[in-house]
Design a protein around this motif. Structure first.
Motif, short mmCIF file in Angstrom:
data_model
loop_
_atom_site.label_atom_id
_atom_site.label_comp_id
_atom_site.label_asym_id
_atom_site.label_seq_id
_atom_site.Cartn_x
_atom_site.Cartn_y
_atom_site.Cartn_z
N GLU A 117 0.83 -1.20 0.00
CA GLU A 117 0.00 0.00 0.00
C GLU A 117 0.87 1.26 0.00
O GLU A 117 0.52 2.26 -0.64
CB GLU A 117 -0.94 -0.01 1.21
CG GLU A 117 -1.96 -1.13 1.20
CD GLU A 117 -2.85 -1.09 -0.03
OE1 GLU A 117 -3.21 0.03 -0.46
OE2 GLU A 117 -3.17 -2.16 -0.57
N ILE A 118 1.97 1.22 0.70
CA ILE A 118 2.85 2.39 0.71
C ILE A 118 3.55 2.54 -0.64
O ILE A 118 3.77 3.66 -1.11
CB ILE A 118 3.86 2.29 1.87
CG1 ILE A 118 3.12 2.31 3.21
CG2 ILE A 118 4.88 3.43 1.81
CD1 ILE A 118 4.02 2.24 4.43
N GLN A 119 3.86 1.43 -1.29
CA GLN A 119 4.38 1.50 -2.66
C GLN A 119 3.39 2.25 -3.55
O GLN A 119 3.77 3.16 -4.30
CB GLN A 119 4.59 0.11 -3.23
CG GLN A 119 5.87 -0.59 -2.82
CD GLN A 119 6.07 -1.86 -3.63
OE1 GLN A 119 6.26 -1.81 -4.84
NE2 GLN A 119 6.02 -3.00 -2.97
N ALA A 120 2.13 1.86 -3.48
CA ALA A 120 1.11 2.47 -4.33
C ALA A 120 0.96 3.96 -4.01
O ALA A 120 0.80 4.79 -4.92
CB ALA A 120 -0.23 1.75 -4.14
N LEU A 121 1.02 4.31 -2.75
CA LEU A 121 0.92 5.71 -2.34
C LEU A 121 2.09 6.51 -2.90
O LEU A 121 1.92 7.62 -3.43
CB LEU A 121 0.90 5.81 -0.81
CG LEU A 121 0.85 7.23 -0.23
CD1 LEU A 121 -0.48 7.89 -0.56
CD2 LEU A 121 1.05 7.18 1.29
N ALA A 122 3.29 5.95 -2.82
CA ALA A 122 4.47 6.64 -3.33
C ALA A 122 4.38 6.84 -4.84
O ALA A 122 4.75 7.90 -5.36
CB ALA A 122 5.73 5.85 -2.98
N VAL A 123 3.87 5.84 -5.55
CA VAL A 123 3.72 5.96 -7.00
C VAL A 123 2.78 7.11 -7.34
O VAL A 123 3.03 7.89 -8.27
CB VAL A 123 3.22 4.63 -7.60
CG1 VAL A 123 2.77 4.83 -9.04
CG2 VAL A 123 4.31 3.58 -7.55
N GLU A 124 1.68 7.23 -6.61
CA GLU A 124 0.74 8.32 -6.85
C GLU A 124 1.43 9.67 -6.76
O GLU A 124 1.18 10.57 -7.58
CB GLU A 124 -0.41 8.27 -5.84
CG GLU A 124 -1.37 7.12 -6.04
CD GLU A 124 -2.48 7.14 -5.00
OE1 GLU A 124 -2.66 8.18 -4.34
OE2 GLU A 124 -3.16 6.10 -4.83
N HIS A 125 2.29 9.83 -5.79
CA HIS A 125 2.96 11.12 -5.59
C HIS A 125 4.14 11.30 -6.53
O HIS A 125 4.50 12.43 -6.86
CB HIS A 125 3.41 11.25 -4.14
CG HIS A 125 2.26 11.47 -3.19
ND1 HIS A 125 1.78 12.72 -2.87
CD2 HIS A 125 1.48 10.59 -2.51
CE1 HIS A 125 0.77 12.61 -2.03
NE2 HIS A 125 0.57 11.33 -1.79
N LEU A 126 4.73 10.21 -6.97
CA LEU A 126 5.85 10.32 -7.91
C LEU A 126 5.39 10.65 -9.32
O LEU A 126 6.18 11.11 -10.15
CB LEU A 126 6.66 9.02 -7.93
CG LEU A 126 7.62 8.82 -6.76
CD1 LEU A 126 8.17 7.41 -6.77
CD2 LEU A 126 8.75 9.84 -6.80
N GLN A 127 4.12 10.44 -9.63
CA GLN A 127 3.62 10.71 -10.96
C GLN A 127 3.69 12.19 -11.32
O GLN A 127 3.72 12.54 -12.50
CB GLN A 127 2.18 10.20 -11.10
CG GLN A 127 2.11 8.68 -11.20
CD GLN A 127 0.68 8.17 -11.20
OE1 GLN A 127 -0.26 8.90 -10.90
NE2 GLN A 127 0.51 6.90 -11.51
N ILE A 128 3.75 13.06 -10.32
CA ILE A 128 3.87 14.49 -10.60
C ILE A 128 5.31 14.86 -10.89
O ILE A 128 5.61 15.96 -11.34
CB ILE A 128 3.34 15.34 -9.43
CG1 ILE A 128 4.20 15.12 -8.19
CG2 ILE A 128 1.89 15.03 -9.14
CD1 ILE A 128 3.83 16.03 -7.02
N HIS A 129 6.22 13.93 -10.63
CA HIS A 129 7.64 14.15 -10.88
C HIS A 129 7.98 13.51 -12.22
O HIS A 129 8.11 12.29 -12.33
CB HIS A 129 8.47 13.52 -9.76
CG HIS A 129 9.95 13.71 -9.90
ND1 HIS A 129 10.53 14.93 -10.07
CD2 HIS A 129 10.97 12.81 -9.90
CE1 HIS A 129 11.84 14.79 -10.16
NE2 HIS A 129 12.13 13.52 -10.07
N GLU A 130 8.08 14.32 -13.25
CA GLU A 130 8.19 13.81 -14.62
C GLU A 130 9.47 13.01 -14.81
O GLU A 130 10.57 13.46 -14.50
CB GLU A 130 8.14 14.96 -15.62
CG GLU A 130 6.78 15.66 -15.66
CD GLU A 130 6.72 16.70 -16.76
OE1 GLU A 130 7.72 16.82 -17.50
OE2 GLU A 130 5.69 17.38 -16.86
N MET A 131 9.30 11.82 -15.36
CA MET A 131 10.42 10.96 -15.70
C MET A 131 10.14 10.37 -17.08
O MET A 131 9.00 10.06 -17.42
CB MET A 131 10.58 9.82 -14.68
CG MET A 131 10.88 10.26 -13.26
SD MET A 131 10.91 8.88 -12.08
CE MET A 131 12.42 8.05 -12.58
#
Length: 226
Positions: A117-131
């Motif tokens: 669940e924390i992985q999924a939460l981190a992914v949600e917030h990392l999506q605003i960081h363009e890669m």
């Protein structure tokens, strides 16, 4: 030199964890409940092999006192504090103080310790960081992420019209590059393009078929996306 107390040294905590090198160590006192509930890795580490009995009332196998803490050999206090800030967040769902660099660390530890669940939460917030696409793949692979994060990226890479470039091939590595090429060939059959740098998918191919072919090529079950 005795260890310093970490930011999260909580009265009533039953799990003691030590971070850092010998010259600068930090002792954390936290609640094993969250680690046992949300992480299969930590459940095995702290409870030991599964037994038929009820372990809820039994003491932890390791890390159960300040004198015998669980030692996090490869982690420092700053990164562990970032991770714990998710579990002990005071503002229920407000993570506005965390920046992309924090979420990279949080994701790394969540992937390492199997906090899904924390992985999924981190992914949600990392999506605003363009890669870039291949950078995302590299990031998830470097952190041993679950296949559900990699499969959609492989699908996107295998589905796009543009051929893979040399720089992308270097980042992906030989094995992944070959698998992507195999998936692209399977998706397109014998179809060819007049433009050597473009190779679109054949008309009418279904999304479900694309997902199936790519998941089979990379041996990542589609069930991992559920």
């Amino acid at each position: 030199m005795p260890p310093q107390q970490g930011r999260y040294y909580i009265r009533g905590g039953d799990l003691f964890q030590l971070t850092g090198e010998q010259v600068e160590q930090f002792l954390f006192r936290i609640h094993s409940y969250f680690f046992l509930r949300d992480s299969s890795f930590w459940k095995t580490e702290l409870d030991g092999p599964t037994t038929s009995g009820n372990r809820d009332e039994e003491p932890l196998q390791i890390g159960n006192s300040a004198a015998t803490p669980y030692i996090l050999n490869d982690e420092n206090a700053a990164d562990f504090t970032r991770f714990l800030s998710v579990i002990y967040n005071r503002k229920y769902g407000d993570f506005s103080r965390a920046d992309p660099g924090d979420w990279v660390v949080i994701f790394r530890l969540a992937a390492k310790w199997d906090f899904l669940e924390i992985q999924a939460l981190a992914v949600e917030h990392l999506q605003i960081h363009e890669m870039e696409l291949v950078e995302q793949i590299q990031f998830y692979r470097d952190n041993q992420a679950d296949g559900r994060y990699l499969l959609p990226l492989y699908v996107e890479l295998a589905s796009r019209d543009e051929m893979l470039g040399l720089d992308e091939a270097r980042i992906l590595g030989t094995e992944t590059f070959v698998l992507i090429q195999q998936a692209r060939e399977r998706l397109r059959g014998q179809a060819s393009s007049s433009d050597p740098m473009q190779n679109p998918l054949p008309p009418g191919i279904q999304r479900a078929d694309i997902m199936t072919i790519v998941s089979e090529t990379f041996d990542i079950p589609l069930a991992s996306l559920l």
